[in-house]
Design a protein around this motif. Sequence first.
Motif, mmCIF file in Angstrom:
data_model
loop_
_atom_site.group_PDB
_atom_site.id
_atom_site.type_symbol
_atom_site.label_atom_id
_atom_site.label_comp_id
_atom_site.label_asym_id
_atom_site.label_seq_id
_atom_site.Cartn_x
_atom_site.Cartn_y
_atom_site.Cartn_z
ATOM 1 N N LEU A 272 0.836 -1.202 0.000
ATOM 2 C CA LEU A 272 0.000 0.000 0.000
ATOM 3 C C LEU A 272 0.872 1.255 0.000
ATOM 4 O O LEU A 272 0.595 2.233 -0.712
ATOM 5 N N MET A 273 1.932 1.234 0.786
ATOM 6 C CA MET A 273 2.843 2.378 0.846
ATOM 7 C C MET A 273 3.521 2.602 -0.503
ATOM 8 O O MET A 273 3.633 3.742 -0.980
ATOM 9 N N LEU A 274 3.952 1.520 -1.142
ATOM 10 C CA LEU A 274 4.584 1.627 -2.468
ATOM 11 C C LEU A 274 3.596 2.144 -3.513
ATOM 12 O O LEU A 274 3.979 2.880 -4.434
ATOM 13 N N ARG B 236 -7.112 2.351 4.172
ATOM 14 C CA ARG B 236 -5.724 2.351 4.661
ATOM 15 C C ARG B 236 -4.802 3.039 3.659
ATOM 16 O O ARG B 236 -3.865 3.742 4.056
ATOM 17 N N LEU B 237 -5.041 2.854 2.382
ATOM 18 C CA LEU B 237 -4.263 3.523 1.338
ATOM 19 C C LEU B 237 -4.331 5.033 1.520
ATOM 20 O O LEU B 237 -3.301 5.727 1.502
ATOM 21 N N VAL B 238 -5.532 5.559 1.707
ATOM 22 C CA VAL B 238 -5.728 7.001 1.882
ATOM 23 C C VAL B 238 -5.095 7.474 3.182
ATOM 24 O O VAL B 238 -4.474 8.543 3.235
ATOM 25 N N GLU B 239 -5.223 6.674 4.240
ATOM 26 C CA GLU B 239 -4.636 7.053 5.530
ATOM 27 C C GLU B 239 -3.126 7.182 5.424
ATOM 28 O O GLU B 239 -2.528 8.151 5.939
ATOM 29 N N ALA C 187 -8.032 -10.613 -0.822
ATOM 30 C CA ALA C 187 -9.057 -9.652 -0.403
ATOM 31 C C ALA C 187 -8.558 -8.809 0.769
ATOM 32 O O ALA C 187 -9.305 -8.493 1.693
ATOM 33 N N ALA C 188 -7.275 -8.460 0.720
ATOM 34 C CA ALA C 188 -6.647 -7.726 1.822
ATOM 35 C C ALA C 188 -6.465 -6.241 1.512
ATOM 36 O O ALA C 188 -6.104 -5.469 2.406
ATOM 37 N N PHE C 189 -6.708 -5.843 0.280
ATOM 38 C CA PHE C 189 -6.510 -4.432 -0.082
ATOM 39 C C PHE C 189 -7.537 -3.558 0.629
ATOM 40 O O PHE C 189 -8.728 -3.853 0.636
ATOM 41 N N SER C 190 -7.076 -2.468 1.215
ATOM 42 C CA SER C 190 -7.958 -1.534 1.925
ATOM 43 C C SER C 190 -7.765 -0.132 1.363
ATOM 44 O O SER C 190 -6.696 0.471 1.528
#
Length: 333
Positions: free
Chosen positions: A115-117, A147-150, A141-144
């Motif tokens: 997500l950070m990358l 969390r990406l936006v956070e 099904a772990a992508f959030s």
Amino acid sequence: MATKKLMRAGVSPEICERLKRHQTQSCKDLLSLSPLEVMRSAGLSYQNASMLLQSVSKHVAPPVTTALDLWKQNSESYLSTSLPELDKLLRGGLPRGTITEVTGPSGCGKTQMCLMLSVLATLPESLGGLESPVIYIDTEAAFSAERLVEIAQTRFPHYFRSREKVLQMAGRVHVFRELSCQDVLNRVERLEEDIISTGAGLVILDSVASVVRKEFDTTLPGNLMHRSSLLGREASTLKYLAHEFRIPVVLTNQITTHVGDRGPVPSGEGDSGLVTAALGNTWSHTVNTRLIVQYVDARQRQILIAKSPVAPFAVLNYTIQKDGIRLNGKLTV
């Protein structure tokens, strides 16, 4: 390079359409045919069929290059991880044109890294990004999105001050949820078109091991061979795409434990043994850079540079914060 689509090898749309009716879509498909078979499929004369085969063969032949050319190419060919000590060891970050694997136990931060990358790749080059979209294949099904936006808003608060910037970033991360081996393989084999249509500068597959280990019981006859064949197809395609488009490809993997002669067993089921990346020795040769993440205690974790063409073996301590992964403590080399 033989997996390249015929359209990208300079073959006319009309001939591509004729060949497609005969399940011939890639350069590899075409070069597997004889001139007579090409004549029948494409409706060409023998001479034109032979010329087509020669033209496509030359197009996919690896070009001759020098060490100087490669050195110039690689001098700025990295995606920064925004982790200074790790970037320094890797001489800039994750190398473009290659495959980087992040492997480790569940909950250790592999998806957090992805997500950070994803956020980093969408940033302008002036901030260390690639200023490009991301293709994210999610098999667990772990992508959030939350969390990406956070991570974006807390790691780069000045850049993502406006709602418009956040929406723009989120809109550039193209997520494909593929939950079976065949779906993952189909998606990987369509990635060339996806990369071209989206202009993606980063491909993430999270995780390569998840669906494979669920669907293939390697203790059953024939399963290991079928699994190896599927992984081989995925690996060759991903390596081709990384090289062809000069983009970093990031995969996550799970771990397994080898206990004596019992062979690999799922991590956590054995009392002791050698903990290593899943999917076997052949797969390990697919990746160019391997980062292993592991627990130190309930809060502290470590990144190990286990394989790299440029970096020594090293251990970096980190924690997972609101803004993603943060390094702390001393570097161990």
